[in-house]
Design a protein around this motif. Structure first.
Motif, PDB file in Angstrom:
ATOM      1  N   GLU A  77     124.635  46.979 -15.465  1.00 59.55           N
ATOM      2  CA  GLU A  77     123.974  48.085 -14.492  1.00 59.55           C
ATOM      3  C   GLU A  77     125.075  48.829 -13.647  1.00 59.55           C
ATOM      4  N   LYS A  78     125.975  47.811 -13.183  1.00 62.17           N
ATOM      5  CA  LYS A  78     127.303  48.479 -12.410  1.00 62.17           C
ATOM      6  C   LYS A  78     128.047  49.488 -13.100  1.00 62.17           C
ATOM      7  N   LEU A  79     128.158  49.173 -14.502  1.00 56.03           N
ATOM      8  CA  LEU A  79     128.895  50.063 -15.410  1.00 56.03           C
ATOM      9  C   LEU A  79     128.229  51.327 -15.497  1.00 56.03           C
ATOM     10  N   CYS A  80     126.948  51.215 -15.710  1.00 59.27           N
ATOM     11  CA  CYS A  80     126.184  52.562 -15.851  1.00 59.27           C
ATOM     12  C   CYS A  80     126.204  53.586 -14.496  1.00 59.27           C
ATOM     13  N   GLN A  81     126.274  52.575 -13.162  1.00 54.78           N
ATOM     14  CA  GLN A  81     126.468  53.464 -11.941  1.00 54.78           C
ATOM     15  C   GLN A  81     127.392  54.019 -11.614  1.00 54.78           C
ATOM     16  N   TRP A  82     128.566  53.307 -12.145  1.00 56.85           N
ATOM     17  CA  TRP A  82     129.954  54.247 -11.781  1.00 56.85           C
ATOM     18  C   TRP A  82     130.261  55.203 -13.108  1.00 56.85           C
ATOM     19  N   LEU A  83     129.752  54.906 -14.301  1.00 54.19           N
ATOM     20  CA  LEU A  83     130.073  55.938 -15.155  1.00 54.19           C
ATOM     21  C   LEU A  83     129.313  57.213 -14.779  1.00 54.19           C
ATOM     22  N   GLY A  84     128.024  57.270 -13.857  1.00 55.36           N
ATOM     23  CA  GLY A  84     127.539  58.297 -13.621  1.00 55.36           C
ATOM     24  C   GLY A  84     128.230  59.247 -12.726  1.00 55.36           C
ATOM     25  N   ASP A  85     129.341  58.768 -12.040  1.00 57.93           N
ATOM     26  CA  ASP A  85     130.510  59.487 -11.070  1.00 57.93           C
ATOM     27  C   ASP A  85     131.324  60.419 -12.008  1.00 57.93           C
ATOM     28  N   TYR A  86     131.277  60.145 -13.302  1.00 58.97           N
ATOM     29  CA  TYR A  86     131.907  60.951 -13.828  1.00 58.97           C
ATOM     30  C   TYR A  86     131.289  61.957 -15.030  1.00 58.97           C
ATOM     31  N   ASP A  87     130.023  62.373 -14.663  1.00 57.10           N
ATOM     32  CA  ASP A  87     129.197  63.291 -15.527  1.00 57.10           C
ATOM     33  C   ASP A  87     129.405  62.677 -16.981  1.00 57.10           C
ATOM     34  N   VAL A  88     128.953  61.613 -17.201  1.00 57.97           N
ATOM     35  CA  VAL A  88     129.043  61.184 -18.705  1.00 57.97           C
ATOM     36  C   VAL A  88     127.854  61.350 -19.497  1.00 57.97           C
ATOM     37  N   ARG A  89     127.889  62.119 -20.586  1.00 62.32           N
ATOM     38  CA  ARG A  89     126.671  62.418 -21.494  1.00 62.32           C
ATOM     39  C   ARG A  89     125.660  61.432 -21.635  1.00 62.32           C
ATOM     40  N   TRP A  90     126.379  60.422 -22.021  1.00 63.75           N
ATOM     41  CA  TRP A  90     125.728  59.031 -22.496  1.00 63.75           C
ATOM     42  C   TRP A  90     126.736  57.736 -22.441  1.00 63.75           C
ATOM     43  N   VAL A  91     125.971  56.925 -22.197  1.00 63.95           N
ATOM     44  CA  VAL A  91     126.911  55.392 -22.500  1.00 63.95           C
ATOM     45  C   VAL A  91     126.306  54.874 -23.619  1.00 63.95           C
TER      46      VAL A  91
END
Length: 390
Positions: free
Chosen positions: A226-240
Motif C-alpha cells: 500500500e505504501k508503494l502504491c501511495q508514493w508511486l502516485g506522486d510520479y503519475d505512474v500509468r499503472w503498477v
C-alpha cells in the motif's frame, strides 16, 4: 488436414539476464529458449515461443508418457488430430495432462501449442488471425518500451532519453534492482519521470519477490504494498504491475481498493476459471494475460470477454520473442478498447534472433498490426538450426 509432428525445440544462448548502472540496454532470458513447432500433412506449420523451464518442457511435450489418461505427453495427444478443431484440442490437452499439469509448465506448453493451432487455422483460412478471433477493430496500437530498471538515477535518465529518441511515448521499467533499497527505488522512478516528462506514460513493474541478497526472497507485506502504491502516485505512474504474489487474490483486491495508481496484473494467471475469479474479485484495473502462460489464445479470447463485461482494460503481457508480440497484436486488434502493446526492447541475441521483425514505430509511437495471413511474424529457421541443442 492432420497434425503430423509436434516438435519442441530447445535453443541455447550465452547472454545473462539483467541490467547495469548505465543506460545501456538490459537483457532478457538469454540462456535458454523454447520454441514449439506443429506441422501438418498439408504443409502448414504453426510456431510459438514459450516462457517456462525450457528443458523440462521438452519432456512434457515429447518425452515418455503413460497409458493412463491424465499422464500422457502433449505431443502424443495431438498427432493425427485435425489442427482446425482448436477448442476441442485444448480440452483434450488439459484432460490428458490433468494429473501432472493444470497449471505451471504443462499449461505453458498447452498455451504455446494452442497458439500454433490458431496460427495454422488462420493460414488454412488465408486470413489474418485477428479475423478468426472476432474481427479487426484497429490497424495500429501504441507500443510501450518494456525494459528493466537500471541501478542508478543517471542510468535511468540515459535509458529513458534513448527510448524518447526512438519514438516511444510510453516506457515500463521493471524488476532489476527494484525492491532492494526503498530510497533508491524512489530515486529511480523520479529519474524516469523527470526524463520522460509529463506527456509520456510511465509504468512500473516492481516484481513480487524483491531480493535483498541473490538467494533470499522477501515478498512485501500488505502495508508495504500500500505504501508503494501511495508514493508511486506522486510520479503519475500509468499503472503498477504484478507486484503481489500471483495467488494472493485477496491482497490484490485490498491493495487495489486503497491505491491511487491503477493496478495491472495477470501474467501468471492461467485458465479462464482462474481469470474469472481474479477479475470478479476486483483485483485489477488492467488484466494482463500472457499468451504463452494463460492457456493460449483460446483462453485469452474468453478473458477479453470477461474484462469487457466488467469494464476493465486488457493489455497482454508480451515480454519474450516477437512471435509473442505477433500473437498479442492479433488479439489486440479485436479488442473493444486497446491502449498499448508491450514491446520487448531488452531482447537478448537469442530471443531477438528467433523472429526478427520489421515492426517499427510511427510518428505517434504506434505499431501497425500486421495484416497478412496468420500472425505476420516469421521464424528465422536458419538461426533456430544454428542455436538448437539435442
Amino acid at each position: 488436414m492432420k497434425i503430423t509432428e509436434v516438435e519442441p525445440i530447445l535453443l541455447r544462448g550465452t547472454a545473462a539476464y539483467g541490467a547495469g548502472a548505465s543506460g545501456a540496454e538490459a537483457t532478457d532470458n538469454g540462456d535458454w529458449q523454447l520454441l514449439i513447432r506443429v506441422a501438418t500433412d498439408e504443409g502448414l506449420t504453426g510456431w510459438s515461443d514459450a516462457e517456462t523451464l525450457a528443458p523440462a518442457a521438452v519432456s512434457i511435450i515429447a518425452g515418455e508418457g503413460m497409458a493412463t489418461v491424465g499422464f500422457q505427453t502433449l505431443g502424443s495427444l495431438l498427432v493425427g488430430e485435425d489442427p482446425l478443431d482448436v477448442e476441442r484440442l485444448w480440452d483434450k490437452l488439459y484432460v490428458g495432462s490433468a494429473y501432472y499439469g493444470r497449471r505451471g509448465i504443462a499449461m505453458h506448453c498447452i498455451s504455446a501449442l494452442d497458439n500454433c493451432l490458431w496460427s495454422i487455422r488462420a493460414q488454412a483460412a488465408g486470413m489474418p488471425l485477428a479475423e478468426l478471433l472476432g474481427g479487426r477493430r484497429r490497424d495500429k496500437v501504441m507500443a510501450y518500451a518494456s525494459t528493466l530498471f537500471r541501478s542508478t538515477p543517471e542510468g535511468m535518465i540515459e535509458a529513458a532519453n534513448g527510448y524518447i529518441d526512438k519514438g516511444y511515448r510510453a516506457v515500463k521499467f521493471g524488476w532489476g534492482v527494484f525492491g532492494q533499497d526503498p530510497g533508491r527505488d524512489r530515486e529511480l522512478v523520479a529519474a524516469a519521470r523527470q526524463a520522460l516528462g509529463p506527456d509520456r506514460y510511465l509504468m512500473v513493474d516492481p516484481g513480487w519477490y524483491p531480493t535483498v541478497t541473490p538467494n533470499r526472497m522477501q515478498p512485501r507485506s500488505r502495508a508495504d504494498n500500500e505504501k508503494l502504491c501511495q508514493w508511486l502516485g506522486d510520479y503519475d505512474v500509468r499503472w503498477v504491475e504484478d507486484f503481489i504474489h500471483p495467488e494472493n487474490f485477496d491482497e490484490y483486491a485490498a491493495v487495489r481498493a486503497a491505491s491511487p495508481v491503477p493496478v495491472a496484473a495477470g501474467e501468471q494467471v492461467s485458465t479462464v476459471w482462474e481469470f474469472a475469479r481474479f477479475i470478479e474479485s476486483g483485483c485489477v484495473d488492467v488484466i494482463q494475460p500472457d499468451l504463452t502462460r494463460c492457456g493460449g489464445l483460446t483462453v485469452a479470447k474468453q478473458v477479453a470477454q470477461l474484462a469487457n463485461r466488467v469494464g476493465i482494460d486488457l493489455v497482454p503481457h508480451s515480454w519474450l520473442t516477437h512471435l509473442l508480440t505477433g500473437y498479442s497484436l492479433q488479439l489486440i486488434a479485436t479488442l473493444p478498447r486497446a491502449h498499448f502493446v508491450e514491446f520487448n526492447v531488452s531482447q537478448s541475441p537469442l530471443t531477438a534472433g528467433i523472429a526478427p521483425t520489421s515492426l517499427t514505430l510511427d510518428e505517434t509511437g504506434c505499431i501497425t498490426i500486421p495484416a497478412g495471413v496468420g500472425i505476420g511474424i516469421e521464424v528465422d529457421t536458419q538461426f533456430v538450426a544454428a542455436h538448437r541443442v539435442a
